[in-house]
Design a protein around this motif. Sequence first.
Motif, PDB file in Angstrom:
ATOM      1  N   PRO A 136       0.820  -1.216   0.000  1.00  0.00           N
ATOM      2  CA  PRO A 136       0.000   0.000   0.000  1.00  0.00           C
ATOM      3  C   PRO A 136       0.854   1.267   0.000  1.00  0.00           C
ATOM      4  CG  PRO A 136      -0.888  -1.594   1.543  1.00  0.00           C
ATOM      5  CD  PRO A 136       0.423  -2.158   1.072  1.00  0.00           C
ATOM      6  N   GLY A 137       0.515   2.208  -0.883  1.00  0.00           N
ATOM      7  CA  GLY A 137       1.250   3.456  -0.991  1.00  0.00           C
ATOM      8  C   GLY A 137       2.386   3.430  -1.998  1.00  0.00           C
ATOM      9  N   GLN A 138       2.712   2.268  -2.506  1.00  0.00           N
ATOM     10  CA  GLN A 138       3.825   2.157  -3.452  1.00  0.00           C
ATOM     11  C   GLN A 138       3.368   2.534  -4.854  1.00  0.00           C
ATOM     12  OE1 GLN A 138       5.778  -1.624  -3.155  1.00  0.00           O
ATOM     13  NE2 GLN A 138       7.471  -1.038  -4.502  1.00  0.00           N
ATOM     14  N   ILE A 139       4.211   3.305  -5.558  1.00  0.00           N
ATOM     15  CA  ILE A 139       3.900   3.734  -6.923  1.00  0.00           C
ATOM     16  C   ILE A 139       4.161   2.588  -7.900  1.00  0.00           C
ATOM     17  CG2 ILE A 139       4.540   5.307  -8.793  1.00  0.00           C
ATOM     18  CD1 ILE A 139       5.225   7.391  -6.700  1.00  0.00           C
ATOM     19  N   ILE A 140       3.157   2.292  -8.717  1.00  0.00           N
ATOM     20  CA  ILE A 140       3.291   1.251  -9.736  1.00  0.00           C
ATOM     21  C   ILE A 140       3.653   1.879 -11.078  1.00  0.00           C
ATOM     22  CG2 ILE A 140       2.105  -0.633 -10.945  1.00  0.00           C
ATOM     23  CD1 ILE A 140       0.298  -0.898  -8.476  1.00  0.00           C
ATOM     24  N   LEU A 141       2.937   2.936 -11.436  1.00  0.00           N
ATOM     25  CA  LEU A 141       3.223   3.700 -12.655  1.00  0.00           C
ATOM     26  C   LEU A 141       3.301   5.174 -12.280  1.00  0.00           C
ATOM     27  CD1 LEU A 141       0.614   2.051 -15.072  1.00  0.00           C
ATOM     28  CD2 LEU A 141       2.974   1.356 -14.686  1.00  0.00           C
ATOM     29  N   GLU A 142       4.177   5.913 -12.939  1.00  0.00           N
ATOM     30  CA  GLU A 142       4.356   7.332 -12.613  1.00  0.00           C
ATOM     31  C   GLU A 142       4.112   8.190 -13.846  1.00  0.00           C
ATOM     32  OE1 GLU A 142       7.405  10.168 -10.086  1.00  0.00           O
ATOM     33  OE2 GLU A 142       8.017   8.157 -10.687  1.00  0.00           O
ATOM     34  N   GLN A 143       3.314   9.222 -13.655  1.00  0.00           N
ATOM     35  CA  GLN A 143       2.985  10.130 -14.756  1.00  0.00           C
ATOM     36  C   GLN A 143       4.247  10.697 -15.393  1.00  0.00           C
ATOM     37  OE1 GLN A 143       0.039  13.094 -13.755  1.00  0.00           O
ATOM     38  NE2 GLN A 143       0.666  14.454 -15.409  1.00  0.00           N
ATOM     39  N   ASP A 144       4.250  10.754 -16.731  1.00  0.00           N
ATOM     40  CA  ASP A 144       5.318  11.305 -17.564  1.00  0.00           C
ATOM     41  C   ASP A 144       6.520  10.374 -17.719  1.00  0.00           C
ATOM     42  OD1 ASP A 144       3.804  13.602 -17.955  1.00  0.00           O
ATOM     43  OD2 ASP A 144       4.716  14.630 -16.255  1.00  0.00           O
ATOM     44  N   ALA A 145       6.532   9.239 -17.017  1.00  0.00           N
ATOM     45  CA  ALA A 145       7.603   8.263 -17.228  1.00  0.00           C
ATOM     46  C   ALA A 145       7.311   7.483 -18.510  1.00  0.00           C
ATOM     47  CB  ALA A 145       7.708   7.315 -16.042  1.00  0.00           C
ATOM     48  N   GLN A 146       8.327   6.931 -19.108  1.00  0.00           N
ATOM     49  CA  GLN A 146       8.136   6.126 -20.307  1.00  0.00           C
ATOM     50  C   GLN A 146       7.363   4.851 -19.971  1.00  0.00           C
ATOM     51  OE1 GLN A 146       8.870   6.692 -23.628  1.00  0.00           O
ATOM     52  NE2 GLN A 146       9.216   8.762 -22.868  1.00  0.00           N
ATOM     53  N   SER A 161     -12.628  17.447  -7.702  1.00  0.00           N
ATOM     54  CA  SER A 161     -12.007  18.778  -7.744  1.00  0.00           C
ATOM     55  C   SER A 161     -12.931  19.843  -7.171  1.00  0.00           C
ATOM     56  CB  SER A 161     -11.612  19.139  -9.182  1.00  0.00           C
ATOM     57  OG  SER A 161     -10.659  18.246  -9.683  1.00  0.00           O
ATOM     58  N   SER A 162     -13.380  19.605  -5.957  1.00  0.00           N
ATOM     59  CA  SER A 162     -14.294  20.545  -5.313  1.00  0.00           C
ATOM     60  C   SER A 162     -13.810  20.847  -3.900  1.00  0.00           C
ATOM     61  CB  SER A 162     -15.705  19.947  -5.275  1.00  0.00           C
ATOM     62  OG  SER A 162     -16.656  20.913  -4.919  1.00  0.00           O
ATOM     63  N   SER A 163     -14.333  21.934  -3.317  1.00  0.00           N
ATOM     64  CA  SER A 163     -13.902  22.357  -1.985  1.00  0.00           C
ATOM     65  C   SER A 163     -14.528  21.491  -0.898  1.00  0.00           C
ATOM     66  CB  SER A 163     -14.294  23.813  -1.753  1.00  0.00           C
ATOM     67  OG  SER A 163     -15.701  23.934  -1.671  1.00  0.00           O
ATOM     68  N   ARG A 164     -13.922  21.508   0.278  1.00  0.00           N
ATOM     69  CA  ARG A 164     -14.447  20.759   1.412  1.00  0.00           C
ATOM     70  C   ARG A 164     -15.850  21.241   1.775  1.00  0.00           C
ATOM     71  NH1 ARG A 164     -12.201  17.595   5.317  1.00  0.00           N
ATOM     72  NH2 ARG A 164     -10.124  18.019   4.467  1.00  0.00           N
ATOM     73  N   ARG A 214      -3.845  12.153 -11.675  1.00  0.00           N
ATOM     74  CA  ARG A 214      -3.098  12.910 -12.682  1.00  0.00           C
ATOM     75  C   ARG A 214      -2.866  14.336 -12.197  1.00  0.00           C
ATOM     76  NH1 ARG A 214      -1.622  13.327 -17.919  1.00  0.00           N
ATOM     77  NH2 ARG A 214      -1.918  15.320 -18.956  1.00  0.00           N
ATOM     78  N   ILE A 215      -1.651  14.827 -12.401  1.00  0.00           N
ATOM     79  CA  ILE A 215      -1.337  16.221 -12.112  1.00  0.00           C
ATOM     80  C   ILE A 215      -1.670  17.030 -13.360  1.00  0.00           C
ATOM     81  CG2 ILE A 215       0.430  17.873 -11.449  1.00  0.00           C
ATOM     82  CD1 ILE A 215      -0.249  15.883  -9.272  1.00  0.00           C
ATOM     83  N   SER A 216      -2.608  17.953 -13.229  1.00  0.00           N
ATOM     84  CA  SER A 216      -3.053  18.726 -14.381  1.00  0.00           C
ATOM     85  C   SER A 216      -2.471  20.131 -14.346  1.00  0.00           C
ATOM     86  CB  SER A 216      -4.588  18.777 -14.403  1.00  0.00           C
ATOM     87  OG  SER A 216      -5.066  19.339 -13.199  1.00  0.00           O
ATOM     88  N   LEU A 217      -3.039  21.025 -15.144  1.00  0.00           N
ATOM     89  CA  LEU A 217      -2.566  22.399 -15.190  1.00  0.00           C
ATOM     90  C   LEU A 217      -2.629  23.026 -13.803  1.00  0.00           C
ATOM     91  CD1 LEU A 217      -4.317  23.581 -18.478  1.00  0.00           C
ATOM     92  CD2 LEU A 217      -1.930  22.891 -18.168  1.00  0.00           C
ATOM     93  N   GLY A 218      -1.623  23.817 -13.484  1.00  0.00           N
ATOM     94  CA  GLY A 218      -1.567  24.444 -12.176  1.00  0.00           C
ATOM     95  C   GLY A 218      -1.061  23.523 -11.097  1.00  0.00           C
ATOM     96  N   SER A 219      -0.496  22.369 -11.495  1.00  0.00           N
ATOM     97  CA  SER A 219       0.066  21.387 -10.559  1.00  0.00           C
ATOM     98  C   SER A 219      -0.966  20.885  -9.566  1.00  0.00           C
ATOM     99  CB  SER A 219       1.263  21.989  -9.800  1.00  0.00           C
ATOM    100  OG  SER A 219       2.277  22.375 -10.695  1.00  0.00           O
ATOM    101  N   ARG A 255       3.596   7.887 -19.608  1.00  0.00           N
ATOM    102  CA  ARG A 255       2.434   7.575 -18.783  1.00  0.00           C
ATOM    103  C   ARG A 255       1.567   8.829 -18.617  1.00  0.00           C
ATOM    104  NH1 ARG A 255       2.401   2.097 -18.903  1.00  0.00           N
ATOM    105  NH2 ARG A 255       4.266   1.186 -17.926  1.00  0.00           N
ATOM    106  N   SER A 256       0.275   8.663 -18.768  1.00  0.00           N
ATOM    107  CA  SER A 256      -0.643   9.796 -18.660  1.00  0.00           C
ATOM    108  C   SER A 256      -1.105  10.034 -17.232  1.00  0.00           C
ATOM    109  CB  SER A 256      -1.867   9.566 -19.550  1.00  0.00           C
ATOM    110  OG  SER A 256      -2.566   8.393 -19.148  1.00  0.00           O
ATOM    111  N   ALA A 257      -0.798   9.110 -16.319  1.00  0.00           N
ATOM    112  CA  ALA A 257      -1.261   9.236 -14.938  1.00  0.00           C
ATOM    113  C   ALA A 257      -0.341   8.445 -14.020  1.00  0.00           C
ATOM    114  CB  ALA A 257      -2.700   8.746 -14.812  1.00  0.00           C
TER     115      ALA A 257
END
Length: 231
Positions: free
Chosen positions: A35-45, A185-188, A61-66, A91-93
């Motif tokens: 648990p918590g381990q990265i399997i695929l990383e965005q922008d990696a080949q 993507s909404s506020s608390r 996914r990290i989008s515009l504005g980080s 990778r897209s995500a």
Amino acid sequence: MARLDDLKASFLFHNVPAEALQEALQVITERQYRPGQIILEQDAQGEALHILTRGVVRVSRISLGSRERVMGDVYAPGVIGETAVLGGGERSATVVAQTDVTTLMLYRTHFRQILRRHPDVLWNLSVMLVRRVTHLNDELIAFGLNTEAALSHVFTNLYRQRVQAGAAQPQVLPMSTQDIMSRISSSRETVSRVMRKLEQQGLLKSTGQSVTLLDPEGLENVTLEEADSLD
């Protein structure tokens, strides 16, 4: 034998010739993640796809504005990483293990060979991608209506995934308030307000760390009613 059964359980290899299964069996590599381990990383080949044989992963996914956006969860026997393998790009995500996860990794070179020799696997892949596009279209519609429709769509979709995966207590969704905020993507404040409304309607109950669906069918109708109201 166990790996062969895992391949048969994957939609990629449903109703394909035994030769296709045997070819895949010779080239797959088993991987395990905590648990918590990265399997695929965005922008990696993306050189390989993963067939989940055990566990749950979260796609973000990290989008515009980080800003991080949670795209959803994938349960075994799902597939992850196939788009980068097909497109030959990055990778897209990012995909992170939510539980103990076991995968069967299949590299692009081997996967292409299997697709060329066995069109049934290619057909299954096409069906899988079409379903994903249809789901994304439904999600765009729901998210374009309002927060109530967006939440209802997210919850009912996760519930269906858990039922299909044979999860214990599929109506209990492992989503915290922060998870929900990242998912839509909404506020608390907005999430809390809409959650209270859905609770008052007797559709769900939230503890802040999980959401229990009391009326999954009624919750699904929320999105449909909102869509009908636009006609």
